[in-house]
Write a protein that holds these residues in place. Sequence first.
Motif, short mmCIF file in Angstrom:
data_model
loop_
_atom_site.label_atom_id
_atom_site.label_comp_id
_atom_site.label_asym_id
_atom_site.label_seq_id
_atom_site.Cartn_x
_atom_site.Cartn_y
_atom_site.Cartn_z
N LYS A 129 -45.40 -3.91 -2.63
CA LYS A 129 -47.08 -4.77 -1.59
C LYS A 129 -47.67 -3.04 -0.09
CE LYS A 129 -44.12 -7.72 0.24
NZ LYS A 129 -43.30 -7.22 -1.33
N ARG A 130 -48.13 -3.73 -0.31
CA ARG A 130 -48.78 -3.07 0.90
C ARG A 130 -47.84 -2.72 2.16
NH1 ARG A 130 -53.12 -1.24 4.47
NH2 ARG A 130 -53.09 -1.48 6.25
N GLY A 131 -47.81 -1.51 2.55
CA GLY A 131 -46.64 -1.60 3.35
C GLY A 131 -44.86 -1.56 2.88
N ASP A 132 -45.18 -1.12 2.08
CA ASP A 132 -43.87 -1.07 0.99
C ASP A 132 -43.99 0.96 1.51
OD1 ASP A 132 -43.38 -3.09 0.84
OD2 ASP A 132 -43.58 -3.12 -1.02
N ILE A 133 -42.88 1.48 1.23
CA ILE A 133 -41.80 2.43 1.37
C ILE A 133 -41.21 2.65 -0.15
CG2 ILE A 133 -40.75 4.57 2.15
CD1 ILE A 133 -41.99 4.07 5.36
N VAL A 134 -41.21 3.29 -0.51
CA VAL A 134 -40.27 3.66 -1.82
C VAL A 134 -40.20 5.05 -2.02
CG1 VAL A 134 -40.39 3.86 -4.62
CG2 VAL A 134 -41.74 2.42 -3.41
N LEU A 135 -38.59 4.87 -1.53
CA LEU A 135 -37.87 6.46 -1.81
C LEU A 135 -37.17 6.79 -3.44
CD1 LEU A 135 -35.44 6.24 1.48
CD2 LEU A 135 -38.47 7.21 0.97
N CYS A 153 -41.52 10.53 -1.95
CA CYS A 153 -41.37 9.42 -0.77
C CYS A 153 -42.93 8.99 -1.10
CB CYS A 153 -41.45 9.61 0.57
SG CYS A 153 -41.67 8.63 2.17
N VAL A 154 -42.97 8.08 -1.47
CA VAL A 154 -44.37 6.72 -1.34
C VAL A 154 -44.57 6.00 -1.08
CG1 VAL A 154 -46.34 5.99 -3.09
CG2 VAL A 154 -44.24 7.55 -3.62
N LEU A 155 -45.75 6.11 -0.05
CA LEU A 155 -46.16 5.28 0.82
C LEU A 155 -46.89 3.94 0.80
CD1 LEU A 155 -46.20 3.48 3.74
CD2 LEU A 155 -47.51 5.05 4.72
#
Length: 280
Positions: A60-66, A40-42
Motif C-alpha cells: 500500500k501507499r506508505g509501505d517501505i520494503v527492505l 529499499c523501496v518506498l
Amino acid sequence: MSSSLFLSQRSLYEDDYSCILRNPQNEFNYGLHYHDFYECVLYLGNAGIFRIEDQEYLIKRGDIVLIDMFKPHTLTYNKNYFYERFSLSINLSLLISFSTSRSNLLDVFHNCSDRLPVYHLSQEQLQKYLTLLDKYRKIKLENGKDILEKALIHQLLAYIYSDCYRGRHIDEKEAQHAQTIAALLKYINTHLNEEITLEQLAAEVNYSEYYVSRLFRKISGKTLTNYIQEKRIEEASCLIRGGLPINQAAEQVGFNNYSYFYKTFKKIIGCNPADYQARY
C-alpha cells in the motif's frame, strides 16, 4: 533459488548505489529475481503483491520494503492502478561506510527477510520522505549531482533507520561477517575478468579457504564458485544484449574456453548464447 534470476550490481548500475523512480510504464519486469546488493523501496501508491521467498505482502501507499541480499523477490503489480515507487539499491560496502557506532544500518538491513520486511509509515512519517523525494526530483546541478544524491541517500537511510529499527543491534560477530562478505564481493567485482581462485579470496580477507567458503555459503546460500559463474554469465548476457559479439562477451567476463562458456551459459540462462543473441 533455481527458479529465480540472478541480477548483479555490476551489470545493473556503475556506481555503488542506484536511485530510480518507477511506475507501471517503466516497471522492472524480471519476475522472481535476487541480487548481490541491498534494496529499499518506498511505495507512493497501492502497487500490488510483493513476494519475498515464500511470503506475499499486499503493498500500500506508505509501505517501505527492505530486501536482503540473495533473497528471491518480485512485485506483481496491479495494472489497473497508477503508482510510483522509489527504489534505492546500495551495495554492502557503501551501507557499512554510511553506518556509525551508534546507528549501524545493518541493524535493519541484515537478515531483514527473517523479520517483517515491510514497514508501514504513518502519514506524518511519510511526509518527510515525500519532502526528500521532492528534493531528489529537482536536482538540476551540472556538476556535483552525485554528491548531492549521496547526501540525500544519507538522509533517506537515517529516516529508514529511525522508522524501521526494532531494538536489536547486529552483534560484533555478524558485523565482522558482513565486513568479510563486503571485501569478497568487492574483490570479485574488481577481478571478474581474471582467474579468481579460492586461495586468492581467502588471502584477501585473511581467513582460511574453508572458513571463507562456509561463511559465503551461509550468507548467500550458494558456493563462491557458483556465485562467480552466475555473475560472469549474467554480465555476459548484458553484453550480448548490448550487441557485443558472443566470443568477446565471453572473454570480457573471464571465460577463455568458449565451449565451457557455452555450456555454463546454457545451464544458467536456459538457452545457448546464439539463441539468446537472436532473441534480442
